[in-house]
Design a protein around this motif. Structure first.
Motif, PDB file in Angstrom:
ATOM      1  N   ASP A 144       8.676 -24.662  72.529  1.00  0.00           N
ATOM      2  CA  ASP A 144       8.397 -24.026  71.249  1.00  0.00           C
ATOM      3  C   ASP A 144       8.607 -22.521  71.272  1.00  0.00           C
ATOM      4  OD1 ASP A 144       7.817 -26.466  70.225  1.00  0.00           O
ATOM      5  OD2 ASP A 144       5.660 -26.244  70.321  1.00  0.00           O
ATOM      6  N   SER A 145       9.357 -22.024  72.236  1.00  0.00           N
ATOM      7  CA  SER A 145       9.610 -20.582  72.294  1.00  0.00           C
ATOM      8  C   SER A 145      11.051 -20.326  72.690  1.00  0.00           C
ATOM      9  CB  SER A 145       8.656 -19.915  73.291  1.00  0.00           C
ATOM     10  OG  SER A 145       8.925 -20.349  74.603  1.00  0.00           O
ATOM     11  N   THR A 153       9.738 -12.663  73.943  1.00  0.00           N
ATOM     12  CA  THR A 153       9.628 -14.110  73.757  1.00  0.00           C
ATOM     13  C   THR A 153       8.958 -14.358  72.416  1.00  0.00           C
ATOM     14  OG1 THR A 153       9.467 -14.494  76.129  1.00  0.00           O
ATOM     15  CG2 THR A 153       8.673 -16.253  74.686  1.00  0.00           C
ATOM     16  N   GLN A 207       7.505 -17.281  69.632  1.00  0.00           N
ATOM     17  CA  GLN A 207       6.904 -18.614  69.570  1.00  0.00           C
ATOM     18  C   GLN A 207       7.124 -19.194  68.182  1.00  0.00           C
ATOM     19  OE1 GLN A 207       5.266 -19.646  72.387  1.00  0.00           O
ATOM     20  NE2 GLN A 207       4.959 -21.672  71.541  1.00  0.00           N
ATOM     21  N   TRP A 208       7.604 -20.432  68.123  1.00  0.00           N
ATOM     22  CA  TRP A 208       7.762 -21.113  66.845  1.00  0.00           C
ATOM     23  C   TRP A 208       6.406 -21.484  66.269  1.00  0.00           C
ATOM     24  CZ3 TRP A 208      12.204 -21.100  64.396  1.00  0.00           C
ATOM     25  CH2 TRP A 208      13.395 -21.071  65.101  1.00  0.00           C
TER      26      TRP A 208
END
Length: 115
Positions: A33-34, A72, A74-75
């Motif tokens: 998810d990232s 980074t 994150q979704w």
């Protein structure tokens, strides 16, 4: 008495096993998810846009991404239903913008590089 001791040991082993599985699932989920964004453009990135089907979302990148910096992202959970291939572009601090490029966000360890 020995049976009680063996049961305690059995339950302890099961607990540790399940705990380790849970931790590994969380790390795998966080990685999936990232994605990373690296700025090699020579100028600061001020906004980052992701689009699909004529809908565009802005990623919160705080004060921006300085040249040479990698961050980074994150979704959000609601994006789980989006397809893997999405278009991405950015605005730079000097008010110029990048071209829109399609990336496969299902690719493991994805790093987007703006040059």
């Amino acid at each position: 008495m020995k049976l009680k001791s063996y049961l305690k040991m059995f339950y302890s082993v099961i607990f540790v096993f399940l705990f380790m599985c849970f931790i590994n699932m969380n790390y795998a989920q966080a990685d999936a998810d990232s994605f990373k964004v690296k700025n090699n453009s020579g100028k600061k990135i001020s906004k980052l846009y992701i689009s699909h089907d004529d809908k565009t979302w802005t990623f919160d990148i705080g004060d921006g991404i300085d040249n040479g910096e990698t961050i980074t992202l994150q979704w959000a959970e609601w994006t789980d239903e989006l397809p893997c291939k999405l278009e991405i572009m950015c605005d730079f601090a000097d008010e110029s913008e990048s071209d829109e490029v399609e990336f496969d966000f299902c690719e493991k360890g994805l790093t987007l590089i703006f040059e």
